[in-house]
Write an enzyme that holds these catalytic residues in place. Sequence first.
Site, PDB file in Angstrom:
ATOM      1  N   ASP A 102       0.860  -1.191   0.000  1.00  0.00           N
ATOM      2  CA  ASP A 102       0.000   0.000   0.000  1.00  0.00           C
ATOM      3  C   ASP A 102       0.888   1.230   0.000  1.00  0.00           C
ATOM      4  OD1 ASP A 102      -2.744  -1.042   0.215  1.00  0.00           O
ATOM      5  OD2 ASP A 102      -2.018  -1.931   2.077  1.00  0.00           O
ATOM      6  N   ASP A 115     -10.019  -5.900  -1.259  1.00  0.00           N
ATOM      7  CA  ASP A 115      -9.055  -5.319  -0.323  1.00  0.00           C
ATOM      8  C   ASP A 115      -9.730  -4.540   0.801  1.00  0.00           C
ATOM      9  OD1 ASP A 115      -6.814  -4.216   0.842  1.00  0.00           O
ATOM     10  OD2 ASP A 115      -6.317  -2.896  -0.835  1.00  0.00           O
TER      11      ASP A 115
HETATM   12  C1  DX5 Z   1      -6.523   0.164   2.821  1.00  0.00           C
HETATM   13  C2  DX5 Z   1      -5.490  -0.718   2.181  1.00  0.00           C
HETATM   14  C3  DX5 Z   1      -5.616  -2.187   2.483  1.00  0.00           C
HETATM   15  C4  DX5 Z   1      -5.513  -2.539   3.932  1.00  0.00           C
HETATM   16  C5  DX5 Z   1      -5.676  -4.003   4.188  1.00  0.00           C
HETATM   17  O1  DX5 Z   1      -6.380   1.445   2.323  1.00  0.00           O
HETATM   18  O2  DX5 Z   1      -5.555  -0.582   0.783  1.00  0.00           O
HETATM   19  O3  DX5 Z   1      -4.660  -2.899   1.729  1.00  0.00           O
HETATM   20  O4  DX5 Z   1      -4.305  -2.138   4.490  1.00  0.00           O
HETATM   21  O5  DX5 Z   1      -5.546  -4.202   5.569  1.00  0.00           O
HETATM   22  P1  DX5 Z   1      -6.703  -4.839   6.452  1.00  0.00           P
HETATM   23  O6  DX5 Z   1      -6.806  -6.260   6.005  1.00  0.00           O
HETATM   24  O7  DX5 Z   1      -6.159  -4.694   7.817  1.00  0.00           O
HETATM   25  O8  DX5 Z   1      -7.943  -4.064   6.213  1.00  0.00           O
HETATM   26 ZN    ZN Z   2      -4.427  -2.012  -0.437  1.00  0.00          ZN
END
Ligand code: DX5
Ligand code: ZN
Length: 210
Positions: free
Chosen positions: A31, A170
């Site tokens: 990310d 996601d």
């Molecule tokens: C949110 C991100 C995700 C997130 C996933 O903006 O794009 O990739 O970090 O993490 P979890 O599974 O903790 O929601």
């Molecule tokens: Zn993400």
Amino acid sequence: MKISASFLSSYNIAADLIRLNDTDVDYIHVDFMDGKFVKNKTLPFRQMKHIYEYTSKRLDVHLMVEKPKKWIAKFATLNTEFITVHIETEDVLSSLEQIHTYGIKAGLSLKLETPIEEVVPYLPYIDLILVMSVEPGMGGQAFQEEAIKKVKELKKLLKKYKAMIEISVDGGINQDNAKKLKDADILVSGNYITSQEDFQKQIDCLRGRL
Ligand code: DX5
Ligand code: ZN
């Protein structure tokens, strides 16, 4: 079902990447945020690029930035399988074409409120659609159930257009919602994996093996 592990909420990124490297996780989800497209900022690229020292997994890069072009060129220098840009950014087509010039698969991400029909003009130019199931910007948020319906409808839409495009989901993924996302090809998971001791066990749960 492929799993892409996000280290966004990790306290010790290097240690978590090393532990993830010992699992059968398919990708490392990177990310990257600029503090403009979303409020938060992640590590700058000059630090982020060092992740290659801790993982041999292919990278699944998720750009949450206003101007993706500069960052596409940088992430293309790493061991990158996918680079995903948001459909809500400028010059989407030119970003997708740029990604392909590096021989990297191009992804397009949709925020929760963005209707799936908006992907139609881009279908010939993409390999992946990343459906957000939380508001982008932060790890550890609650999964929004509306994403389940969206994924089902997206699957139908891709079938209608005979498009061979992978669907990834996601945000807030856990063992329960994973069962309802059978139409997805890839699930991105951060906290569900990295907040627990046994990463492989969490990955097995997401794959429905346990
Ligand atoms: C949110 C991100 C995700 C997130 C996933 O903006 O794009 O990739 O970090 O993490 P979890 O599974 O903790 O929601
Ligand atoms: Zn993400």
